[in-house]
Scaffold this active site. Structure first.
Site, short mmCIF file in Angstrom:
data_model
loop_
_atom_site.label_atom_id
_atom_site.label_comp_id
_atom_site.label_asym_id
_atom_site.label_seq_id
_atom_site.Cartn_x
_atom_site.Cartn_y
_atom_site.Cartn_z
N HIS A 95 40.88 38.08 38.66
CA HIS A 95 41.65 38.71 39.88
C HIS A 95 41.93 37.31 40.82
CE1 HIS A 95 42.91 40.97 43.09
NE2 HIS A 95 42.01 42.03 42.76
N ARG A 96 41.13 36.03 40.58
CA ARG A 96 41.57 35.17 41.46
C ARG A 96 42.96 34.42 40.94
NH1 ARG A 96 36.57 31.24 38.95
NH2 ARG A 96 37.66 32.33 36.82
#
Length: 415
Positions: free
Chosen positions: A388-389
């Site tokens: 998700h980064r």
């Protein structure tokens, strides 16, 4: 002065190596480039070569020992030179402190050097050359190596040669050995302890790096594979070239979709995100002791025929532990397929620094509503693990939508 032979970093992530087998024995003459030993790294079994010429004076460690990188494993020097585990002997130290002959003071002669090690007994005549993995699998299956023609370097018997051999014990015909440790029941024992090999140590370390710090989310979609199935049947009917698998078709589709969605073709680099302009798809291959991910370089630029041939070659050499470091590093996105093991769907662990991996299940016939009618169709479930980064939910969803469209309409891959 003897030259130390150290455990070299034979792969980019190697921290220690297990010395599998000595190829040179104490007393053997050694030339630069000669293979001294076979070493199991975290990914493959590789050769440790000599960097100096002379005589192998001492094997500092025995076969089977695990040695940290840069630690000594052997000594090469002049015949008869005295050594002591990689350090000068008292005789050598005393000799080093004596004044040079010809000076006007008495010269104290050092003790006589130790006799050179006795040459190792030659291998029995007709001894079969075989890789360590092939020897181990042959022993487990009861296969006589003497009756096999080796297809490896210098006629060495390798794993693929065993697949063509009759076995005394039951074995999987026509495929690689079942991954996992070989466990033998010992009467009265409550358990069996199996030491970690280098590959399993690396897998454990990498999983902690991945699952712990990486904020992962998962996206699943289901694909109608009828047209892909028909396309593969048509390719099979041509009868020429390598056999194309569904995994090859998926690799091609993933590469084409990554080209359209470069935000998923990326690495997390702590203080920046690296978006790759080239597409290098890694494919997970189950091997005897774990998992390795060979890389198909520039996957999006290769034809399906080229991908099929390369994936077959990489998978075969991965199972034989013969991949070079550059062949299993540098991937920009990974694909893991368990469909052939009758798995419907699963979630795969991201291979850092990559930002995504696709988990592929089996193609199964299911009753579905198709064009307003109930019909039985071949369906495939895909699950994408996303860092998700790097990848947001909508970004991953758009990638999967494109991938699904390509698999449901294979001509879209070449449009």
């Amino acid at each position: 002065m003897a030259t130390k032979v150290v455990m070299e970093a034979l792969s980019p992530t190697m921290e220690e190596g297990r010395l599998v087998e000595w190829k040179k024995q104490e007393g053997d003459a050694v030339a630069v480039g000669d293979v001294l030993a076979e070493v199991e790294t975290d990914k493959a079994v590789m050769e440790l070569v000599a960097r100096a010429a002379g005589t192998l004076l001492k094997q500092v460690v025995a076969a089977g020992a695990t040695v940290p990188v840069s630690e000594p494993v052997a000594l090469i020097g002049e015949p008869g030179e005295a050594v002591d585990n990689g350090k000068p002997t008292p005789a050598q130290k005393q000799q080093a402190t004596q004044p040079a002959p010809g000076q006007d003071r008495p010269v104290s002669m050092p003790p006589a050097p130790e006799p050179p090690p006795a040459p190792a007994a030659p291998a029995p005549e007709g001894r079969v050359k075989a890789s360590p993995l092939a020897r181990r699998i042959a022993a487990e299956r009861g296969i006589d190596l003497g009756g096999l023609a080796g297809s490896g370097p210098e006629g060495r018997v390798v794993l693929r040669d065993l697949e063509r051999a009759p076995a005394a014990a039951p074995a999987r015909a026509g495929g690689p050995p079942t991954p996992g440790p070989v466990l033998r029941n010992v009467e009265g024992a409550q358990f069996t302890d199996v030491p970690l090999n280098q590959l399993r140590k690396t897998i454990a370390r990498r999983l902690v790096q991945s699952i712990g710090p990486i904020p992962t989310f998962y996206l699943t979609t289901e694909v109608d594979m009828e047209r892909a199935w028909e396309s593969r049947e048509a390719l099979k009917a041509l009868g020429d070239g390598p056999k194309v698998s569904f995994n090859d078709i998926i690799l091609k589709a993933v590469a084409a979709a990554l080209r359209q969605h470069p935000a998923c073709n990326a690495w997390w680099q702590d203080d920046h995100i690296r978006y790759w302009h080239e597409v290098h798809v890694s494919m997970a291959v189950a091997i005897e002791d774990g998992l390795i991910t060979p890389v198909i370089r520039n996957t999006d630029l290769k034809s399906l025929r080229e991908i099929a041939a390369e994936s077959l070659d990489l998978a075969e050499r991965a199972r034989e532990r013969r991949l070079k470091p550059e062949e299993y590093t540098g991937g920009t996105f990974s694909v893991s397929n368990l469909g052939m093991l009758d798995i419907d769907e699963f979630t795969a662990v991201i291979n850092p620094p990559e930002a995504g991996i696709l988990a592929v299940g089996r193609i199964a016939e299911k009753p579905v509503v198709h064009e307003g009618q109930l019909a039985v169709r071949r369906r495939l479930r895909l699950t994408m693990s996303c860092d998700h980064r790097v990848i947001d939910g909508a970004t991953g969803a758009r990638f999967l939508k494109t991938l699904k469209a390509m698999l449901e309409n294979p001509l879209a891959m070449v449009w």
